[in-house]
Every structure is written in C-alpha cells, then in structure tokens.
Design an enzyme around this catalytic site. Structure first.
Site, PDB file in Angstrom:
ATOM      1  N   SER A 159       0.770  -1.158  -0.162  1.00 50.05           N
ATOM      2  CA  SER A 159      -0.015   0.110  -0.008  1.00 50.05           C
ATOM      3  C   SER A 159       0.678   1.423   0.034  1.00 50.05           C
ATOM      4  CB  SER A 159      -0.974   0.258   1.330  1.00 50.05           C
ATOM      5  OG  SER A 159      -1.632  -1.135   1.325  1.00 50.05           O
TER       6      SER A 159
ATOM      7  N   HIS B  16      -0.968  -2.828  -7.394  1.00 52.69           N
ATOM      8  CA  HIS B  16      -1.866  -2.569  -6.115  1.00 52.69           C
ATOM      9  C   HIS B  16      -3.168  -2.675  -6.189  1.00 52.69           C
ATOM     10  CE1 HIS B  16      -2.843   0.931  -2.637  1.00 52.69           C
ATOM     11  NE2 HIS B  16      -2.878  -0.486  -2.294  1.00 52.69           N
TER      12      HIS B  16
ATOM     13  N   GLU C  82      -3.897   0.384  -8.947  1.00 54.53           N
ATOM     14  CA  GLU C  82      -2.520   1.300  -9.108  1.00 54.53           C
ATOM     15  C   GLU C  82      -1.384   0.332  -9.686  1.00 54.53           C
ATOM     16  OE1 GLU C  82      -2.058   3.062  -5.421  1.00 54.53           O
ATOM     17  OE2 GLU C  82      -1.664   5.071  -6.354  1.00 54.53           O
TER      18      GLU C  82
END
Ligand code: NAD
Length: 319
Positions: free
Chosen positions: A154, A176, A188
């Site tokens: 993260s 992500h 992401e």
C-alpha cells in the site's frame, strides 16, 4: 456501403459469439489470456490475496497457487471463498459448475517454493517492509527466471523491494489492487526505478485480463491512492480522539454529506487498523512531514489488537 454492411454483419456475429460464450461454462476457454502467463501465485491469503486469487481464477481462468505461512489463514480463506461463490450461485451470477471450476483452479500451499511453476507472482503479506524484502529475496531464488514479481504493498517503496530481489529487480512491479478486490475495478500500477518496460506491459495486460482498470503512479510514499486516502482516515481518528465528534457523527457526516458508501472510521475497520497505521508510518517516515503523523489513538488501538473487522473489534464491533 458494402464494406459498411459487412462490418455491421461481422460485428453482429461477434456480439452473438460473445453472448454465446457468456452463457456457457468458461472451463475450456481462456477468455482473458495473457501472453506468457499460464499460472499465477499469490503469497498471503488474507483479504487482499484471496480476492486477487479469485479474480484471476474467475476472469482470466488462470490456475492459481495461493500460498500462506499460516494453515489457519488458508483454511479461513478457502471457507470464505466457498461462501462468496455460493452467494454468486444463489444470485444466478454463476452456475454451480462455474463456481466449482473457479474453486478447483485455486490450490493452496504453505511453501513459498511452490511459486516455481508460476509466470506471475503477486505478494500480499502484511505491510511490513522487512517481511516484504525477505520474501522478494526468496522469490529471486525460487521463482522462474522469467517470472514477474509483483507486490500489493500500500505504501512501501517498490524500488526498495526490487533491490531486495537482486538480479530479478527488473521484473519487480507493484500491482496495487483495491479492496474488496472482486468489486473494485481500480488497480494502481507503480514501477520501480529498475522495472523493465516488458514487466510493465505484461502487468497491464494481466490487469485487463482480470477486468481491472489500471492507473499509474510514481514510486513515492503512499503512491496516489493512499497519499490521498490515509491522511483523510487519520484525520477522522484525530477528530475522534480529540472529542470533536462521536464515531457515528464522523462517519455520518462524511457518508451523508459526501456520498461515500462508508464513513472513514468504518472504512479503516474494513481495511485493517494495522494496515492503516503501517501506511501512515511509511508516509511520515519517508517524507518527514508532520502532516502525516499517525494519530495516537490509531497506534493504541493496534497495540490493543483491535485491528477492525478482521479481529472482530475496531472502531465498531463485528460478530
Ligand atoms: N486491506 C486493504 O484494504 C488493502 C488494500 C490494498 C492493499 N493492501 C495491502 O495488501 C497487503 C495485504 O493486506 P491484507 O489486508 O490482505 O492483510 P491480511 O492481514 O488480511 O493478510 C495477510 C496474510 O499474509 C499472511 N502472511 C504473513 N506472513 C507471511 C509469510 N511470510 N508468507 C506467507 N504469508 C504470510 C498472513 O497469514 C495473512 O493471511 C498489505 O501490503 C496491505 O498494505 C491492503
């Protein structure tokens, strides 16, 4: 005109074919095939790892090796997977055959060396930098020499994680996924300084096969999603600890006032308070900027083992 008519006919035929395919079992069809990716491994069978395994088995019909150091986590995840698939069958989103085919594509293991037959490996263990670096070092030894090594981190630097993979650094990237993975379309994509263009290209193709929409971010603390989301959650916890509002009022005003489906405290419980704290620590530690200082209450709740939904208690209680 003729060309146009032909194109229209071809288009109708293609649409018919797609609809026919949709009505049938996906067992023998690799609808979302990605060149060079015939098997994937997911390391960490928590909420994110299980979700990633499920979308790979379901949307790309890929065989998945789901690896976790804890047999209890693997059992819990596979039970939860069965519940998710049964719900889809009940709601007529899947046939029973499709559900059992999806489940049969996922095999479990407690041995990281079982990644050795996979072409794409996604790590989703807790947000602890040393743990991730240890895993990427190990992957550089046990994975295929062509396998892509992706992290679901993260906030931790992808460049740092890639460095731990030594000679395999050019095959390291971040995919992500957003939570819950089966529902949120966004992913992401973050490249390390070392990531090769081929690694990026294959990762984007995999996202497409998993029916995800990629957004690219530079390798900076928190990337895009958590640089924006986590300070918002942290500020909500500060509002609670400083008595500005009760948890119901904090969540209520954001939910009813900004149209978000969950208030920030309920969302923190859903993400996991340990994960939220770990991300804030990376944002604060890597930037040195006091605007990212984690709330004391958030730290104390993690000290107490109140991690949110996954532990049964966070800002709210869960049965
Ligand atoms: N929770 C979220 O909303 C969210 C969203 C996006 C990204 N992430 C990131 O995804 C990653 C995983 O988060 P999560 O919420 O799924 O965590 P989780 O706590 O639900 O699951 C982590 C799993 O990893 C396993 N594990 C621990 N050490 C291991 C090891 N050495 N080898 C194999 N398995 C190991 C644990 O047993 C557990 O099952 C973290 O990096 C997190 O920051 C989380």
């Amino acid at each position: 005109m003729t060309a146009l008519r032909l194109t229209t006919t071809a288009l109708r035929a293609t649409t018919r074919n797609v609809n026919t395919i949709r009505g049938f079992s996906t067992s023998s069809l690799r609808l979302g095939a990605v060149e060079g990716v015939d098997r994937i491994s997911v390391i960490g069978a928590g909420q994110m790892g299980l979700g990633i395994a499920l979308v790979a088995a379901r949307h790309a019909s890929l065989p998945v090796t789901l690896i976790d150091s804890s047999p209890a986590s693997l059992n819990k995840s596979m039970d939860f997977l069965s519940k998710l698939l049964s719900k889809d069958v009940t709601k007529s989103r899947l046939t029973e055959t499709q559900a059992s085919e999806i489940k049969s594509r996922i095999t479990t293991s407690t041995d990281i060396a079982d990644v050795s037959t996979s072409d794409f490996i996604i790590e989703a263990v807790p947000e602890i930098v040393n743990l991730k670096m240890e895993i990427f070092k190990k992957l550089s030894e046990v994975a295929k020499p062509t396998a892509i090594l992706a992290t679901n981190t993260s906030s931790i630097s992808i460049t740092k994680i890639a460095a731990a993979a030594g000679n395999a650094a050019d095959r390291v990237i971040s995919t992500h996924f957003m939570n819950p993975v089966p529902i949120q379309p966004g992913v992401e994509i973050i490249t390390a300084l070392q990531t090769s263009p081929k690694t990026l290209e294959t990762s984007l193709s995999l996202c497409k096969a998993l029916q995800k929409i990629p957004s690219q971010s530079a390798d900076t603390p928190g990337f895009l999603a958590n640089r924006i989301l986590m300070p918002y959650i942290n500020e909500a916890v500060i509002c609670l600890e400083s008595g500005i509002g009760r948890k119901e009022d904090i969540d209520g005003i954001m939910k009813n006032g900004t149209g978000v489906p969950m208030g920030p405290l309920a969302l923190a419980d859903f993400i996991g308070l340990d994960t939220c704290l770990a991300i804030m620590r990376v944002l604060y530690g890597d930037t040195g900027d006091s605007k990212y200082r984690p709330s004391v209450l958030l730290q104390r709740m993690v000290d107490a083992g109140w991690l949110g939904k996954k532990s049964g208690r966070g800002f709210y209680e869960y049965k």
